[in-house]
Design a protein around this motif. Structure first.
Motif, mmCIF file in Angstrom:
data_model
loop_
_atom_site.group_PDB
_atom_site.id
_atom_site.type_symbol
_atom_site.label_atom_id
_atom_site.label_comp_id
_atom_site.label_asym_id
_atom_site.label_seq_id
_atom_site.Cartn_x
_atom_site.Cartn_y
_atom_site.Cartn_z
ATOM 1 N N LEU A 1 -24.664 10.424 10.099
ATOM 2 C CA LEU A 1 -24.324 11.159 10.125
ATOM 3 C C LEU A 1 -24.924 12.004 11.499
ATOM 4 O O LEU A 1 -23.590 12.392 12.468
ATOM 5 C CB LEU A 1 -23.001 12.360 8.784
ATOM 6 C CG LEU A 1 -22.031 11.264 8.201
ATOM 7 C CD1 LEU A 1 -22.119 12.417 6.406
ATOM 8 C CD2 LEU A 1 -20.915 11.126 8.610
ATOM 9 N N SER A 2 -25.923 12.393 10.902
ATOM 10 C CA SER A 2 -26.610 12.844 12.056
ATOM 11 C C SER A 2 -26.262 12.569 13.599
ATOM 12 O O SER A 2 -25.755 13.410 14.886
ATOM 13 C CB SER A 2 -28.017 13.722 11.274
ATOM 14 O OG SER A 2 -27.930 14.157 10.111
ATOM 15 N N GLU A 3 -26.387 11.505 12.923
ATOM 16 C CA GLU A 3 -25.944 10.403 14.914
ATOM 17 C C GLU A 3 -25.083 10.917 15.198
ATOM 18 O O GLU A 3 -24.927 10.873 16.625
ATOM 19 C CB GLU A 3 -26.946 9.684 14.946
ATOM 20 C CG GLU A 3 -27.037 8.366 16.124
ATOM 21 C CD GLU A 3 -28.402 9.460 17.125
ATOM 22 O OE1 GLU A 3 -27.939 9.326 18.160
ATOM 23 O OE2 GLU A 3 -29.281 9.863 16.085
ATOM 24 N N MET A 4 -23.926 10.708 14.737
ATOM 25 C CA MET A 4 -22.227 10.463 14.819
ATOM 26 C C MET A 4 -22.737 12.042 15.536
ATOM 27 O O MET A 4 -21.531 12.236 16.759
ATOM 28 C CB MET A 4 -21.591 10.318 13.983
ATOM 29 C CG MET A 4 -22.249 8.640 13.797
ATOM 30 S SD MET A 4 -21.463 8.262 11.902
ATOM 31 C CE MET A 4 -19.366 8.144 12.598
ATOM 32 N N VAL A 5 -23.332 13.052 15.054
ATOM 33 C CA VAL A 5 -22.976 15.013 15.253
ATOM 34 C C VAL A 5 -23.485 14.395 16.907
ATOM 35 O O VAL A 5 -22.581 15.197 17.977
ATOM 36 C CB VAL A 5 -22.857 15.295 14.395
ATOM 37 C CG1 VAL A 5 -23.449 17.145 15.008
ATOM 38 C CG2 VAL A 5 -22.829 15.651 13.283
ATOM 39 N N ARG A 6 -24.472 14.025 17.144
ATOM 40 C CA ARG A 6 -25.475 13.979 18.263
ATOM 41 C C ARG A 6 -24.110 13.486 19.325
ATOM 42 O O ARG A 6 -24.258 14.049 19.977
ATOM 43 C CB ARG A 6 -26.550 13.944 18.191
ATOM 44 C CG ARG A 6 -27.745 14.497 17.111
ATOM 45 C CD ARG A 6 -29.028 13.620 17.239
ATOM 46 N NE ARG A 6 -29.752 14.000 16.302
ATOM 47 C CZ ARG A 6 -29.834 14.145 14.832
ATOM 48 N NH1 ARG A 6 -29.824 12.516 14.692
ATOM 49 N NH2 ARG A 6 -30.814 14.701 14.108
ATOM 50 N N ILE A 7 -23.799 12.156 19.049
ATOM 51 C CA ILE A 7 -23.111 11.811 19.906
ATOM 52 C C ILE A 7 -21.894 12.290 20.140
ATOM 53 O O ILE A 7 -21.265 12.273 21.824
ATOM 54 C CB ILE A 7 -22.579 10.053 19.635
ATOM 55 C CG1 ILE A 7 -23.684 9.417 19.210
ATOM 56 C CG2 ILE A 7 -21.262 9.975 20.156
ATOM 57 C CD1 ILE A 7 -23.249 8.018 18.756
ATOM 58 N N GLY A 8 -20.699 12.818 19.408
ATOM 59 C CA GLY A 8 -20.351 13.440 19.764
ATOM 60 C C GLY A 8 -20.024 14.669 20.886
ATOM 61 O O GLY A 8 -19.064 15.432 21.741
ATOM 62 N N ARG B 1 -11.675 6.297 10.587
ATOM 63 C CA ARG B 1 -12.687 5.431 9.385
ATOM 64 C C ARG B 1 -14.495 5.326 9.079
ATOM 65 O O ARG B 1 -14.525 5.148 8.318
ATOM 66 C CB ARG B 1 -11.583 4.336 8.996
ATOM 67 C CG ARG B 1 -10.780 4.244 9.378
ATOM 68 C CD ARG B 1 -10.085 2.633 9.023
ATOM 69 N NE ARG B 1 -10.730 2.036 10.162
ATOM 70 C CZ ARG B 1 -9.138 1.479 11.651
ATOM 71 N NH1 ARG B 1 -8.248 2.601 11.142
ATOM 72 N NH2 ARG B 1 -9.433 1.350 11.984
ATOM 73 N N MET B 2 -14.394 5.351 10.440
ATOM 74 C CA MET B 2 -15.809 5.773 10.744
ATOM 75 C C MET B 2 -16.884 6.786 9.676
ATOM 76 O O MET B 2 -17.393 6.830 8.769
ATOM 77 C CB MET B 2 -16.269 5.580 12.141
ATOM 78 C CG MET B 2 -16.194 3.920 12.841
ATOM 79 S SD MET B 2 -15.918 4.544 14.469
ATOM 80 C CE MET B 2 -16.585 2.859 15.111
ATOM 81 N N TRP B 3 -16.599 7.836 10.809
ATOM 82 C CA TRP B 3 -16.799 9.604 9.884
ATOM 83 C C TRP B 3 -16.274 9.125 7.954
ATOM 84 O O TRP B 3 -17.404 9.440 7.426
ATOM 85 C CB TRP B 3 -15.541 10.572 10.507
ATOM 86 C CG TRP B 3 -16.819 10.879 11.851
ATOM 87 C CD1 TRP B 3 -16.198 10.183 13.117
ATOM 88 C CD2 TRP B 3 -17.545 11.515 11.550
ATOM 89 N NE1 TRP B 3 -17.249 10.756 13.742
ATOM 90 C CE2 TRP B 3 -18.156 11.098 13.505
ATOM 91 C CE3 TRP B 3 -18.490 12.472 10.861
ATOM 92 C CZ2 TRP B 3 -18.528 12.337 13.767
ATOM 93 C CZ3 TRP B 3 -19.505 13.202 11.568
ATOM 94 C CH2 TRP B 3 -19.804 13.280 13.068
ATOM 95 N N ILE B 4 -15.106 8.781 7.785
ATOM 96 C CA ILE B 4 -15.159 9.153 5.890
ATOM 97 C C ILE B 4 -15.714 8.087 5.715
ATOM 98 O O ILE B 4 -15.978 8.332 4.046
ATOM 99 C CB ILE B 4 -13.022 8.687 6.466
ATOM 100 C CG1 ILE B 4 -12.525 10.022 6.657
ATOM 101 C CG2 ILE B 4 -12.714 8.631 4.807
ATOM 102 C CD1 ILE B 4 -10.478 9.642 6.737
ATOM 103 N N GLY B 5 -15.476 6.976 6.078
ATOM 104 C CA GLY B 5 -16.665 5.578 5.165
ATOM 105 C C GLY B 5 -17.868 6.736 5.083
ATOM 106 O O GLY B 5 -18.619 5.673 3.805
ATOM 107 N N GLN B 6 -18.632 7.054 5.961
ATOM 108 C CA GLN B 6 -19.856 7.230 6.143
ATOM 109 C C GLN B 6 -19.820 8.749 4.818
ATOM 110 O O GLN B 6 -21.098 8.697 4.436
ATOM 111 C CB GLN B 6 -20.708 7.987 7.216
ATOM 112 C CG GLN B 6 -21.022 6.456 8.156
ATOM 113 C CD GLN B 6 -21.850 5.476 7.054
ATOM 114 O OE1 GLN B 6 -22.502 5.595 7.060
ATOM 115 N NE2 GLN B 6 -21.212 4.187 7.508
ATOM 116 N N ILE B 7 -18.929 9.547 4.606
ATOM 117 C CA ILE B 7 -19.159 10.169 4.132
ATOM 118 C C ILE B 7 -19.152 10.408 2.628
ATOM 119 O O ILE B 7 -19.471 10.556 1.727
ATOM 120 C CB ILE B 7 -18.145 11.826 4.818
ATOM 121 C CG1 ILE B 7 -18.151 12.506 5.915
ATOM 122 C CG2 ILE B 7 -17.616 12.569 3.631
ATOM 123 C CD1 ILE B 7 -17.049 12.814 6.191
#
Length: 243
Positions: free
Chosen positions: A123-130, A171-177
Motif C-alpha cells: 500500500l505504501s508503494e501504491m501511494v508513492r505511485i499515485g 479491486r487492487m486497493w481494497i484487496g490489499q486493505i
C-alpha cells in the motif's frame, strides 16, 4: 489506439518500397532513402506527441467540452485542417491522454502486486505511485476529475474503459486493505472501500494545489502522507471509537 495518420498513409507504402528497390538505385541511395523515411516517421511521431501534450494542457485548463479543435490548432500554430492529419476528432486526443495515463498507473500497480510483500509495504508503494503521477500526468488527472461524467455520457462505448480501469484499480486497493486487516497490520474496524476512496481522493485532489518546483516534490509529499496514513496525527493511545 490506431494512429489516424498511419491509417491514411498506409496505401502509399508499396509505391515507396518499389522506388527504393528500382534497378537504378545503388545500395547507398537505398540506405539514404530508408534513413529519410525513418526520420520522417520519427518527426511525425514527435509532432503527434507534441500536439497531444498541447491539447491535454488546454483540456486541463479550459475543460474538455469548452476546448475546440481550432483552439488546439491555434495553440500549436497550425491550421485546424492540419490537426486532422493526426487526429480525426478531439475525442481521439483525449482518449490518448487518458488511456496513456491509465495504462501507465495500472501497469505500475500490477508490478507492485507481483513483487509481493506485506500489505502495508504494498500500500505504501501504491501511494508513492499515485503521487508520482501528479507531474507527468497532471493534465490527465485534471481531465479525469473535471470531465469524467461528460465523457462517460458520450454515445457509444468508446470511453467504457474508464469504468473498467476504475474498477480494476479499486479491486487492487481494497484487496490489499483487506489483506492488511487479515494479517493484523491494519485496523479491522475500518471499511476497506471507504478507506480506499478517501486515499484515492486525497491523492488526486493534490493535483489542484501541488506545484512542480516548489519546496516539496511528489516523493516528499508521498512519504508525509504515508506517515499520516499509517501513524496518524494523535500521540498516545487511540481514542475509543464513537458509535
Amino acid at each position: 489506439m490506431e494512429d489516424v495518420n498511419t491509417r491514411k498513409n498506409s496505401g502509399g507504402a508499396p509505391a515507396v518500397a518499389g522506388e527504393a528497390g528500382s534497378a537504378g538505385d545503388s545500395p547507398t541511395s537505398r540506405r539514404q532513402g530508408a534513413a529519410r523515411r525513418t526520420a520522417a516517421a520519427g518527426s511525425a511521431s514527435e509532432r503527434r506527441e507534441h500536439l497531444v501534450k498541447l491539447a491535454a494542457e488546454l483540456f486541463a485548463r479550459k475543460g474538455f467540452q469548452a476546448t475546440t479543435v481550432r483552439q488546439i490548432a491555434d495553440e500549436a500554430g497550425i491550421l485546424s485542417g492540419s490537426l486532422y492529419h493526426h487526429f480525426d476528432s478531439k475525442e481521439t486526443i483525449v482518449d490518448e491522454v487518458l488511456s496513456t495515463f491509465l495504462d501507465d498507473i495500472i501497469g505500475r500497480y500490477r508490478e507492485v502486486l507481483a513483487r509481493g510483500g506485506d500489505a502495508r509495504s504494498v500500500l505504501s508503494e501504491m501511494v508513492r505511485i499515485g503521487f508520482s503521477n501528479l507531474e507527468p500526468h497532471r493534465a490527465a488527472i485534471t481531465v479525469m476529475q473535471n470531465d469524467w461524467n461528460y465523457l462517460r455520457s458520450l454515445p457509444g462505448d468508446r470511453f467504457d474503459y474508464l469504468i473498467k480501469a476504475e474498477d480494476e484499480v479499486e479491486r487492487m486497493w481494497i484487496g490489499q486493505i483487506k489483506r492488511g486487516q487479515s494479517e493484523g497490520l491494519l485496523r479491522p474496524d475500518v471499511d476497506p472501500k471507504l478507506t480506499y476512496r478517501m486515499i484515492r481522493d486525497s491523492i488526486w485532489v493534490a493535483v489542484r494545489w501541488f506545484r512542480p518546483g516548489g519546496r516539496l516534490n511528489t516523493a516528499h509529499i508521498a512519504e508525509h502522507y504515508i506517515t499520516i496514513l499509517f501513524d496518524g496525527l494523535a500521540v498516545g493511545e487511540r481514542s475509543p471509537q464513537h458509535t
